[in-house]
Design a protein around this motif. Sequence first.
Motif, mmCIF file in Angstrom:
data_model
loop_
_atom_site.group_PDB
_atom_site.id
_atom_site.type_symbol
_atom_site.label_atom_id
_atom_site.label_comp_id
_atom_site.label_asym_id
_atom_site.label_seq_id
_atom_site.Cartn_x
_atom_site.Cartn_y
_atom_site.Cartn_z
ATOM 1 N N LYS A 1 17.165 -3.563 -7.630
ATOM 2 C CA LYS A 1 15.820 -3.997 -8.022
ATOM 3 C C LYS A 1 15.855 -5.316 -8.787
ATOM 4 C CE LYS A 1 12.776 -0.021 -7.956
ATOM 5 N NZ LYS A 1 11.737 0.723 -8.691
ATOM 6 N N PHE A 2 16.858 -5.488 -9.635
ATOM 7 C CA PHE A 2 16.950 -6.734 -10.391
ATOM 8 C C PHE A 2 17.185 -7.914 -9.453
ATOM 9 C CE2 PHE A 2 19.256 -9.901 -12.927
ATOM 10 C CZ PHE A 2 18.357 -10.072 -13.967
ATOM 11 N N SER A 3 17.992 -7.696 -8.416
ATOM 12 C CA SER A 3 18.229 -8.763 -7.434
ATOM 13 C C SER A 3 16.935 -9.141 -6.726
ATOM 14 C CB SER A 3 19.269 -8.314 -6.411
ATOM 15 O OG SER A 3 20.497 -7.994 -7.037
ATOM 16 N N MET A 4 16.118 -8.157 -6.398
ATOM 17 C CA MET A 4 14.842 -8.461 -5.756
ATOM 18 C C MET A 4 13.885 -9.164 -6.710
ATOM 19 S SD MET A 4 14.054 -5.228 -3.214
ATOM 20 C CE MET A 4 14.287 -3.936 -4.436
ATOM 21 N N THR B 1 8.988 -0.268 -0.601
ATOM 22 C CA THR B 1 9.690 -1.374 -1.247
ATOM 23 C C THR B 1 10.391 -2.259 -0.222
ATOM 24 O OG1 THR B 1 10.040 -0.017 -3.225
ATOM 25 C CG2 THR B 1 11.443 -1.948 -2.955
ATOM 26 N N LEU B 2 11.077 -1.642 0.731
ATOM 27 C CA LEU B 2 11.815 -2.410 1.735
ATOM 28 C C LEU B 2 10.871 -3.144 2.682
ATOM 29 C CD1 LEU B 2 14.584 0.228 2.485
ATOM 30 C CD2 LEU B 2 14.887 -1.956 1.329
ATOM 31 N N ALA C 1 0.833 -1.213 0.000
ATOM 32 C CA ALA C 1 0.000 0.000 0.000
ATOM 33 C C ALA C 1 0.863 1.257 0.000
ATOM 34 C CB ALA C 1 -0.919 -0.014 1.221
ATOM 35 N N THR C 2 1.915 1.268 0.804
ATOM 36 C CA THR C 2 2.804 2.436 0.841
ATOM 37 C C THR C 2 3.465 2.664 -0.505
ATOM 38 O OG1 THR C 2 3.238 1.999 3.180
ATOM 39 C CG2 THR C 2 4.779 3.440 2.031
ATOM 40 N N LEU C 3 3.949 1.594 -1.113
ATOM 41 C CA LEU C 3 4.614 1.697 -2.410
ATOM 42 C C LEU C 3 3.665 2.209 -3.489
ATOM 43 C CD1 LEU C 3 6.979 1.138 -4.341
ATOM 44 C CD2 LEU C 3 6.282 -1.262 -4.381
ATOM 45 N N LEU D 1 4.060 -7.991 -5.899
ATOM 46 C CA LEU D 1 5.169 -7.107 -5.569
ATOM 47 C C LEU D 1 6.073 -6.890 -6.775
ATOM 48 C CD1 LEU D 1 6.798 -5.462 -3.566
ATOM 49 C CD2 LEU D 1 7.902 -7.559 -2.792
ATOM 50 N N LEU D 2 6.296 -7.940 -7.561
ATOM 51 C CA LEU D 2 7.127 -7.801 -8.761
ATOM 52 C C LEU D 2 6.537 -6.771 -9.714
ATOM 53 C CD1 LEU D 2 8.856 -10.633 -10.699
ATOM 54 C CD2 LEU D 2 7.394 -9.075 -11.964
ATOM 55 N N GLY D 3 5.229 -6.851 -9.937
ATOM 56 C CA GLY D 3 4.597 -5.875 -10.818
ATOM 57 C C GLY D 3 4.672 -4.462 -10.265
ATOM 58 N N LEU D 4 4.486 -4.315 -8.954
ATOM 59 C CA LEU D 4 4.564 -2.984 -8.351
ATOM 60 C C LEU D 4 5.972 -2.407 -8.434
ATOM 61 C CD1 LEU D 4 2.322 -3.071 -5.150
ATOM 62 C CD2 LEU D 4 2.107 -1.559 -7.121
ATOM 63 N N LEU D 5 6.996 -3.249 -8.269
ATOM 64 C CA LEU D 5 8.369 -2.756 -8.385
ATOM 65 C C LEU D 5 8.628 -2.196 -9.780
ATOM 66 C CD1 LEU D 5 10.441 -5.488 -6.479
ATOM 67 C CD2 LEU D 5 9.946 -3.161 -5.752
ATOM 68 N N ILE D 6 8.144 -2.890 -10.785
ATOM 69 C CA ILE D 6 8.354 -2.421 -12.162
ATOM 70 C C ILE D 6 7.547 -1.156 -12.436
ATOM 71 C CG2 ILE D 6 8.059 -3.020 -14.592
ATOM 72 C CD1 ILE D 6 8.562 -5.933 -13.814
#
Length: 683
Positions: free
Chosen positions: A557-560, A448-449, A419-421, A585-590
């Motif tokens: 980010k790639f490592s995550m 993210t963290l 939600a924060t991200l 989470l993967l989609g949100l990171l991108i």
Amino acid sequence: MEITLSIAIGVLTASGVWLLLRPRTFQVVMGMALLSYAVNLFIFGMGRLSIDKEPIIRPGVPLDLLHYDDPLPQALVLTAIVIGFAMTALLLVVLLASRGLNGTDHVDGEESPTAAPRRAGRRTSRTGADLMTSLMVAPILLPMLAAVLMLAAQHRRRWHLAINLVATTASLGVALMLLHWVKHNGAPGAVGVYLPGNWNVPFGIVLAADRLSVLMLVLTAVVALASLVFAIARWDRAGVYFHPLFQLQLMGLNGVFLTADLFNLFVFFEVMLSASYGLLLHGSGRWRVRAGLHYLVINLAASSLFLVGVSMLYGVTGTLNMADMAQRIAVLPAEDRGLLHAGAAILAIAFLTKAAMWPLNFWLVPAYTAASAPVGALFAILTKVGLYTVLRLWSLMFPAGAGDSAYFGGRWLLLAGIATLAVAALSMLASQKIDRLAALAVVVSSGTLMAAISFGQPGLTAGALFYLLSSTLALAALFLLAELIERSRQIQAGAEKAEARGLAFPVEDLEPSEFDDAGEAITGRAIPAAMAFLGVSFIACTLLVAGMPPLSGFVGKFSMLVALIHPQGLGGLGVADTPRQAWLLLGLLIVSGLLSLWSLTGAGVRYFWTPLHRPAPHLKIIECAPIAGLLLACVLLTVHAEAVLRYTRATAEALQTPSLYIEAVMTTQPKPQPTDADVGVLQ
């Protein structure tokens, strides 16, 4: 003269107290003598020293303090000297009698049974491990002593500046030494434990340095040094107590990372927050006061929750030492686990409020944008303090072996991070000012963290720690860069009209032209060095914050992403076995990376591309150097990504094996007291 007298009193008092705590009677006598000298000097100084005044009454001179020195301090000092001599003589007689009756000069009348025998005639040398363990207290003592010295120096700005620079640089050096020591020790020896009061664990104060805490010490020192150098140009003169508050802030931060019990964690949290209140208001201004009020209220509320949570955990476990608490939680009765979980949840809310968790992060953007640039850069690491504490306590108290409490709260931590991200990434689209974008990027990194560490996977945690390093350095540089860009920007009528329309740049600027208003050719004109520096630095910050290649933000980010798809490594589970929350989470990171890139690129176009006739800004080297240094650190992270990822991987694996930390803390014994053989060797 006052400063010299104050330093002398402080040195005598500190030396006297230290000697009084020694186990030998001769040291105690010398300590009492030094304390008496300090008291005499204090009485003498409190008499308001005067010059050219008679100490003895003379005939014909009026009997008042206008013509004579104050006799009361002299009388008090003389009385104290006489009493001191008498008490010292009496103490010596008693101690000599004790030595004759007991055969030892130990203050307890007998030698400590835990004292290890040593060979006569040989003085043992301290090993490197002992030296590093004793050095653990330096990151706390250095800022504290520096702040005291600066307060004693009062309004001498140059002294403040010199002391601050020396103390901050020394803190960085100590942190690097601890990092080298932790890195080159095996897994069991990678946790250094120091007992400041030399009390048995878990009753006394405990400091512990492992891979995670030392990593945060180095990151804090790097960001602090860059912020301080930037502040030298102008901001440190905007208030009287900038430098002491700066060092107290570092003391609180370092204490949080090193402490191993919840009580001192609260103490260092309050030291850190108290200093941050003053730093936020540094430079005055109505908008800073308004933002500071919100910041103060929300953090006081979080501190109250902190105390409530700690008291509940203490009521359940009977201890505040983190390692001891982790041991007791594993064997806690089932009827007490409800209260345990409630206390842990309240404590987590306090920490996550400081870590900018949605919806409790409404205070962050106004506070960080109102703060001065160097303070905003230093504040970039404050949200990471809450995340560090959550990661430390969660991995210790609720690991896989915690029974019914294993991974308690992990799902809620994941939902809070997602939600924060999401909210912060969408908020960046509605922002145009660079400092506001930087503050929202801090929230993005926190979300993210939060989400990454909630999975409890070593590979994902390792990538998150790498991302923590890169994002903190990049955001600190962006806060510093934002002020230089804002200062160099001249608001023109066209730009103001464009802002009113909500566009990124005026429509008329889209019409191509090869000549400026003076008729001179634009093509081939050299870009001023200052504008080139601002532009290149902004591009680098944009790539780092958005996680775009080829810099360290992309590596993190790639490592995550890889860890989310393959939790057990590339040779482990397939893509089909990846859980749904990992895909979310993967989609949100991108998507968050793309939204950050879009927002920062729009701001870059508005600030750098649109104004064609703006004169080149005047930048100072001392303002550009810290920005370049922070970005260079990110480049070094990229170049040495493999080595850093190995370190973060080892850190994550140690967190997943809390027994190493618990064993190191609980098995540490107080230092044995010196024996008669040691005293003879020293003599």
